[in-house]
Scaffold this motif. Structure first.
Motif, PDB file in Angstrom:
ATOM      1  N   SER A  13      46.251  40.357   5.407  1.00 49.84           N
ATOM      2  CA  SER A  13      47.237  41.588   5.825  1.00 49.84           C
ATOM      3  C   SER A  13      47.271  41.769   7.302  1.00 49.84           C
ATOM      4  O   SER A  13      46.147  42.022   8.006  1.00 49.84           O
ATOM      5  CB  SER A  13      47.180  42.778   4.859  1.00 49.84           C
ATOM      6  OG  SER A  13      46.023  43.612   5.693  1.00 49.84           O
ATOM      7  N   ASN A  46      41.553  38.598  14.782  1.00 46.10           N
ATOM      8  CA  ASN A  46      41.764  38.849  13.305  1.00 46.10           C
ATOM      9  C   ASN A  46      40.280  38.808  12.817  1.00 46.10           C
ATOM     10  O   ASN A  46      39.946  39.805  11.885  1.00 46.10           O
ATOM     11  CB  ASN A  46      42.423  37.848  12.497  1.00 46.10           C
ATOM     12  CG  ASN A  46      44.074  38.034  12.700  1.00 46.10           C
ATOM     13  OD1 ASN A  46      44.541  39.116  12.875  1.00 46.10           O
ATOM     14  ND2 ASN A  46      44.798  37.110  12.708  1.00 46.10           N
ATOM     15  N   ILE A  92      42.358  36.625   6.373  1.00 44.48           N
ATOM     16  CA  ILE A  92      42.379  37.849   6.282  1.00 44.48           C
ATOM     17  C   ILE A  92      44.129  37.841   5.785  1.00 44.48           C
ATOM     18  O   ILE A  92      44.862  36.964   6.500  1.00 44.48           O
ATOM     19  CB  ILE A  92      42.856  38.510   7.771  1.00 44.48           C
ATOM     20  CG1 ILE A  92      41.392  38.515   8.324  1.00 44.48           C
ATOM     21  CG2 ILE A  92      43.143  39.859   7.801  1.00 44.48           C
ATOM     22  CD1 ILE A  92      40.498  39.560   7.641  1.00 44.48           C
ATOM     23  N   SER A 149      43.934  44.344   0.906  1.00 41.93           N
ATOM     24  CA  SER A 149      43.838  43.216   1.242  1.00 41.93           C
ATOM     25  C   SER A 149      42.542  42.988   2.259  1.00 41.93           C
ATOM     26  O   SER A 149      42.469  43.697   2.964  1.00 41.93           O
ATOM     27  CB  SER A 149      45.130  42.879   2.277  1.00 41.93           C
ATOM     28  OG  SER A 149      46.168  42.912   1.461  1.00 41.93           O
ATOM     29  N   VAL A 150      41.725  42.256   1.768  1.00 40.71           N
ATOM     30  CA  VAL A 150      40.358  42.048   2.566  1.00 40.71           C
ATOM     31  C   VAL A 150      40.202  40.594   2.755  1.00 40.71           C
ATOM     32  O   VAL A 150      40.773  39.775   2.036  1.00 40.71           O
ATOM     33  CB  VAL A 150      39.255  42.737   1.718  1.00 40.71           C
ATOM     34  CG1 VAL A 150      39.541  44.150   1.525  1.00 40.71           C
ATOM     35  CG2 VAL A 150      39.058  41.980   0.373  1.00 40.71           C
ATOM     36  N   SER A 151      39.168  40.391   3.546  1.00 43.20           N
ATOM     37  CA  SER A 151      39.080  39.000   3.686  1.00 43.20           C
ATOM     38  C   SER A 151      38.088  38.556   2.764  1.00 43.20           C
ATOM     39  O   SER A 151      37.237  39.171   2.076  1.00 43.20           O
ATOM     40  CB  SER A 151      37.863  38.999   5.211  1.00 43.20           C
ATOM     41  OG  SER A 151      36.776  39.399   5.015  1.00 43.20           O
TER      42      SER A 151
END
Lengths: 331, 331, 331, 331
Positions: D15, D41, D13, D5-7
């Motif tokens: 996760s 975040n 974001i 999970s990445v930006s």
């Protein structure tokens, strides 16, 4: 949007911001009572793999910084100190290193430094966490060439399992693992039995093993550095601990190099071999630097020679922090 | 109050506090974008002199810490590194140091280390700030004996004025001054003219001058260290820069030693003289430690040898921070 | 020491310090992702009782601050808001309060406010933690008179046990307890059975119960405020929730007042009774203030009326934080 | 990259990250000795306009947050409090608001709330900073419909110049300006002469002016709130100050509403008009909420009625902070 300066896809901020300048911070608890904080430009990427939490930050004092499980692994402006110290001593002391094995090293910088050695024919990089490797391959431009070098073999596996499964030997084996933190994926790769039964049998004649060995400051060297040193002394005839201050780590860092062949080059020998064998110019490492790095201060020398603890799976030592590898094991 | 544990008059806290443990912090901006934070046990004393703001804090990671003008000067647990490095090399290289002059040094630790040398007959400590001296004399128990030693002469004066007014010479002159920060009281004592016209004439034959020289890390050495080195090179035949990592400073620190006589002892010579001349046991310094400390890394060596800037009053360099000496001058 | 300004025995700092001014901070995690930080003048006292960790800090923005188990309880500059709101509504709505029981209240400020009421003949303050009481009696000068008032009876006991052991009734019972945090000593004194079986039987005719009821902000009121309100509604005919913003808490705070007699005074009635019955001048509370405080915003009113949870020992709710009462129970 | 999970490009974001969770913080100095910190975040965008530095942060406790000149302007989770309080009282007290003028309001939320009123035919929003407007139009999805509403006329200009250049009058004029901070672009729009000569002449009969009026907490209301109130009292017959606690601001906030027609509706009247005129459901505002908000506490009422200062260009008051508008003026 007119001429407004914003972060673009590559995460670069094009304008310095006065009012905003010091509002966002990365903060690491180096120890329970000690914090180290970097002003942030941006948070480039964050993610969670089955093994580790990862983040790539753009920090003001140290450039892009890779953070794994809440601990800084590597910062753009000074990672060259860590990686030159990890790689070049062992490869230079070896008469002619051709095959090199990296335990961990997913960031790619260790491979990058190894691949600068003209003698090297094959680098096997074995990291357990595919997602970290992919993350770094995508985002760390400085290692892009290394990841594409045909001499690099990338294996996603537990380093222990991988070494056990192999018959071939390596001239140099490099431990570029995360620190042994409780719950982290790596502490089993710092034990006596691992060194004796897995690493040493896979070293060719004159082979050298080197590992990063955690903080090596005047107080912090007793956390794991002295113990890794003492553990390797049980297994190898010649063991050389050395250290260097890494600003972004807020500490002096340690490495330990071990072999059954003696390490007997002078500073001048090292400079000569550097010139002959390494493409490009080192920024940190040369013969004199190694003389300094491998001559520990009185206090550290004494406590290394007094260290009696040996790393075993039942008697590990950890540095401050807590990992997330449980997540994986519980799956 | 039953058995409740509270701070008593002497500021000692007798119980560790869980819930409270990490609530109070000392925070220093090492650079504009870099913070270093210590959990606090207590704030022992604070005060403002005409020259400087001072505070004595009880920190969890580094014990009692002396803070002047918002910058950590000295911490209980690792001040021995700084003071052994400042004092012992010059006194050991000198054939027989009898008279020593300290510029600054109000904390008392420099005098303490000098007074351990059996050859020393007279230590003149000249600090401009009487209140800091009294503050340290009262609160730093570790230096109590030094302050009472009959060989110590304590003078409250500007070091420049004091040296000018004297006819006698000194075997060793030690600069234990605050860093050259803008607005601070000390930057004029790092200039070429000061070294040439004031310091050098007051050194006896074979005399040695040594000064603390600010941060000497791989990046930070360009702030003032390289420049102090280069300035001293203009005036003295032999100049030796050396450095050591000091954990509480979050950096490698630098000193520069200078003389018109050569520095030609081996590590073994230094160890022998240490044994013969110094009472008690050093914790940090010995011959090998000095070998390491005076062998700078490639990057630092190169930029020292490339440094062209010379410190003059009209062309000073400052480290990050801002002092309060203006207050005094405006009075 | 000349005219240097230092902290004296009473912990007062006599000089403001520029360079030093913002170096020391108290930091509280109000929620996991939210921090509230006060610059510190000094750490006056710290201690650990069998029940709780306590500290008295001298903060720049809010004066002296009492911290228990890492959570701010009371700050010098604005504790009057909390204590006037806790005490005056119930005592003014009661036709003639003579006997008042305080559960907790060891700080002494609640007793201080009650003792300003001319009708009051006897205040029983029952706190479990003798050391906190002694700590506050010694250090909080503002409550010194209250602690010496002959109408005050101080009992060290669990409030539940104390109320059970008594036959006499009280006109007003006031819950001035720590928030219900997990592991803290107080959460059992917020339950339905406690209100029904212990509190209500000890109220005289027209008796009123009031309790502090945790954060009551637009989001935070769902932590415990709505639930305390709903629990009291099960037991009493008339229940009045009210709230006020307390700057040092970084939140709006809540109280709930409950009785089987109606609360039927106007703002003007409250002002008249205030004038007749209370010595000295209130700083925060008057009739209009209570109109505002007891008129909740749409969002809070709705979620209070929708609340279905009732506090029982088996189904408690906690606010963020963790206490140390286990220490005591494990002894 | 597997399921990491990445930006992504839009900065989201996906996760939550355990190890990483509390490493990155936004930090605001609310006053010199008071800090308010949100875990981050991500940093979605940053930029500098000729007038102001702007940033859009994704914070854990309060969602997306707009920061201008280092001060939080608006946070996703609780901006509804500010904007409902700013807009609905004046529009509901007015018999039939058709034309509304917003000074500032570039974020778009004020327009959004106004456009919910069925009587409104034309909203003129006049913000000096085109880049902030474009930034918000692009990034604040919640206001996208408002920006597209055909009843909205968007003007980029100084509000004073714009109002001066117009002949038409407005039923309601709303001041949604940044706080009067030294060096900021807005302080001249809080002065007596501005209200008298520019605002009042542009109000139609029964017209109402309302402005945000800075912090209104028990201590902070003396910074600018009391003074804005007193300044408006010089110009208008009827002036109503009101306030509400906004969690992300760590303070109670104030607004002042002014007219030459009386404000004479009950809470029930306001609820009825809300039902008749406003599309959708308010989250914060209703009649009782306004009763509470406009009934100030004793301490604030007293100091408002004692306030004698009148805002003029030569005698301004500022809240803590410093703007960057000079940059523009110097160009």
């Amino acid at each position: 949007m007119g001429d407004i300066s914003v972060s673009n896809g590559s995460g670069k901020i094009s304008s310095p911001l006065n009012g905003y300048r010091k509002s966002c911070w990365y903060e690491e608890e180096i120890e329970e009572n000690l914090r180290w904080c970097f002003a942030l430009n941006s948070i480039l990427h964050t993610g969670a793999t089955p093994y580790q939490d990862i983040a790539l930050l753009d920090t003001k004092p140290f450039g892009k910084a890779l953070v794994i499980d809440g601990k800084l692994q590597s910062a753009e402006t000074d990672e060259f100190i860590y990686h030159e110290c990890l790689v070049h001593p062992s490869l230079l002391f070896h008469p002619s290193p051709k095959a090199v094995f990296i335990m961990g090293g997913g960031e790619g910088s260790t491979a990058r430094e190894i691949l600068r050695h003209k003698t090297v024919e094959k680098v096997t990089m074995c990291d357990i966490d595919e997602e970290v490797v992919e993350f770094c391959r995508s985002h760390l431009l400085v290692n892009r060439n290394a990841f594409c070098d045909p001499r690099l073999e990338l294996v996603i596996n537990d380093a222990r399992a991988e070494l056990e499964s192999r018959n071939a030997c390596f001239d140099v084996i490099i431990g570029d693992l995360a620190d042994p933190i409780e719950g982290g994926p790596c502490y089993k790769l710092y034990t006596r039995s691992f060194y004796e039964c897995i690493v040493k049998p896979r070293l060719s004649q004159n082979g050298i093993f080197v590992t990063q060995a955690g903080p090596a400051g005047i107080f912090s060297h007793t956390e794991v550095f002295s113990c890794i040193y003492n553990t390797l002394k049980q297994i190898f005839k010649y063991v050389v601990p050395y250290s260097a201050h890494i600003p972004s780590f807020a500490d002096t860092w340690g490495w330990v190099m071990a072999s059954d062949s003696p390490f007997s080059l002078t500073a001048e020998d090292l400079d000569l071999r550097t010139k002959q064998r390494i493409k490009g110019e080192n920024r940190y490492f040369d013969g004199k630097t190694f003389t300094s790095a491998s001559t520990l201060s009185k206090a550290v020398r004494q406590s290394l020679s007094n260290e009696t603890h040996v790393y075993t799976e039942g008697a590990a030592r950890f540095i401050y922090g807590y990992g997330t590898a449980d997540r994986h094991e519980q799956e």
